[in-house]
Design a protein around this motif. Structure first.
Motif, PDB file in Angstrom:
ATOM      1  N   GLU A   2      35.857  42.411  35.961  1.00  0.00           N
ATOM      2  CA  GLU A   2      36.013  42.390  34.502  1.00  0.00           C
ATOM      3  C   GLU A   2      36.094  43.803  33.945  1.00  0.00           C
ATOM      4  O   GLU A   2      35.486  44.720  34.470  1.00  0.00           O
ATOM      5  N   TRP A   3      36.828  43.916  32.856  1.00  0.00           N
ATOM      6  CA  TRP A   3      36.954  45.188  32.151  1.00  0.00           C
ATOM      7  C   TRP A   3      36.226  45.070  30.815  1.00  0.00           C
ATOM      8  O   TRP A   3      36.485  44.146  30.048  1.00  0.00           O
ATOM      9  N   THR A   8      38.482  49.594  28.826  1.00  0.00           N
ATOM     10  CA  THR A   8      39.886  49.400  28.465  1.00  0.00           C
ATOM     11  C   THR A   8      40.357  50.514  27.543  1.00  0.00           C
ATOM     12  O   THR A   8      41.448  51.060  27.730  1.00  0.00           O
ATOM     13  N   PHE A  11      40.777  53.567  29.629  1.00  0.00           N
ATOM     14  CA  PHE A  11      42.019  53.470  30.389  1.00  0.00           C
ATOM     15  C   PHE A  11      43.213  53.827  29.506  1.00  0.00           C
ATOM     16  O   PHE A  11      44.085  54.601  29.912  1.00  0.00           O
ATOM     17  N   ARG A  48      38.794  52.956  40.020  1.00  0.00           N
ATOM     18  CA  ARG A  48      39.381  51.646  40.307  1.00  0.00           C
ATOM     19  C   ARG A  48      40.652  51.867  41.116  1.00  0.00           C
ATOM     20  O   ARG A  48      41.332  52.877  40.943  1.00  0.00           O
ATOM     21  N   GLU A  52      44.865  47.561  40.764  1.00  0.00           N
ATOM     22  CA  GLU A  52      44.107  46.971  39.657  1.00  0.00           C
ATOM     23  C   GLU A  52      44.513  47.616  38.329  1.00  0.00           C
ATOM     24  O   GLU A  52      44.659  46.936  37.312  1.00  0.00           O
ATOM     25  N   LEU A  53      44.718  48.927  38.342  1.00  0.00           N
ATOM     26  CA  LEU A  53      45.148  49.629  37.130  1.00  0.00           C
ATOM     27  C   LEU A  53      46.539  49.175  36.703  1.00  0.00           C
ATOM     28  O   LEU A  53      46.798  48.983  35.512  1.00  0.00           O
ATOM     29  N   ASN A  55      47.885  46.266  37.310  1.00  0.00           N
ATOM     30  CA  ASN A  55      47.743  44.911  36.765  1.00  0.00           C
ATOM     31  C   ASN A  55      47.229  44.960  35.329  1.00  0.00           C
ATOM     32  O   ASN A  55      47.698  44.212  34.467  1.00  0.00           O
ATOM     33  N   LYS A  56      46.266  45.828  35.080  1.00  0.00           N
ATOM     34  CA  LYS A  56      45.719  45.968  33.727  1.00  0.00           C
ATOM     35  C   LYS A  56      46.803  46.468  32.779  1.00  0.00           C
ATOM     36  O   LYS A  56      46.954  45.965  31.662  1.00  0.00           O
ATOM     37  N   LYS A  57      47.567  47.449  33.221  1.00  0.00           N
ATOM     38  CA  LYS A  57      48.663  47.985  32.409  1.00  0.00           C
ATOM     39  C   LYS A  57      49.665  46.881  32.087  1.00  0.00           C
ATOM     40  O   LYS A  57      50.084  46.719  30.941  1.00  0.00           O
ATOM     41  N   SER A  59      49.232  43.658  31.998  1.00  0.00           N
ATOM     42  CA  SER A  59      48.623  42.694  31.087  1.00  0.00           C
ATOM     43  C   SER A  59      48.597  43.231  29.655  1.00  0.00           C
ATOM     44  O   SER A  59      48.969  42.534  28.704  1.00  0.00           O
ATOM     45  N   LEU A  60      48.157  44.474  29.503  1.00  0.00           N
ATOM     46  CA  LEU A  60      48.103  45.087  28.173  1.00  0.00           C
ATOM     47  C   LEU A  60      49.497  45.209  27.563  1.00  0.00           C
ATOM     48  O   LEU A  60      49.698  44.916  26.379  1.00  0.00           O
TER      49      LEU A  60
END
Length: 132
Positions: A2-3, A8, A11, A48, A52-53, A55-57, A59-60
């Motif tokens: 989880e973030w 976030t 990041f 991280r 994973e980074l 994927n977060k990018k 998603s955002l």
């Protein structure tokens, strides 16, 4: 993993400092070596792994584009100022501060009221190569 909101925002702050990743006009944007170095710096700072980074990018960015599209469509619809979509997503403003430069602005003239409206059109990010 989880973030948190704090992570976030951290990041996004670090991501903003690496325009070669997100700005197609950056001279190093197509240089895979430089882009990979930028991801490695982010990974080290965030503690991280790069996948994973990324994927977060992704998603955002997907959520950001949805809100931007809604905002753009509400401007096109000829809606009054009170009816223009105002994104309430927590990260929208933080992302718009640096991603707005990646989007083109157009001026539309509302002939019924003689008003000028600024519209933001996304360019390149939808086709951006996410595998770098």
């Amino acid at each position: 993993m989880e973030w948190s909101k704090k992570e976030t925002f951290q990041f996004l702050k670090l991501f903003q400092k690496e325009p070669m990743i997100w700005d197609p006009k950056n001279k190093f944007h197509k240089n895979n070596h430089k882009v990979n170095e930028a991801w490695a710096r982010l990974s080290e700072e965030m503690c991280r792994p790069v996948p994973e980074l990324k994927n977060k990018k992704n998603s955002l960015m997907a959520t950001f584009r949805q809100h931007l599209r809604r905002k753009k469509q509400s401007l096109k619809s000829g809606a009054g100022e009170d009816d223009v979509y105002k994104p309430v997503w927590l990260y929208y403003d933080a992302m718009e501060t640096f991603l707005a430069s990646v989007y083109k602005c157009h001026t539309n003239i509302n002939t019924e009221e003689g008003l000028h409206e600024e519209l933001i059109s996304p360019v390149l990010l939808d086709g951006d190569d996410e595998t770098q």
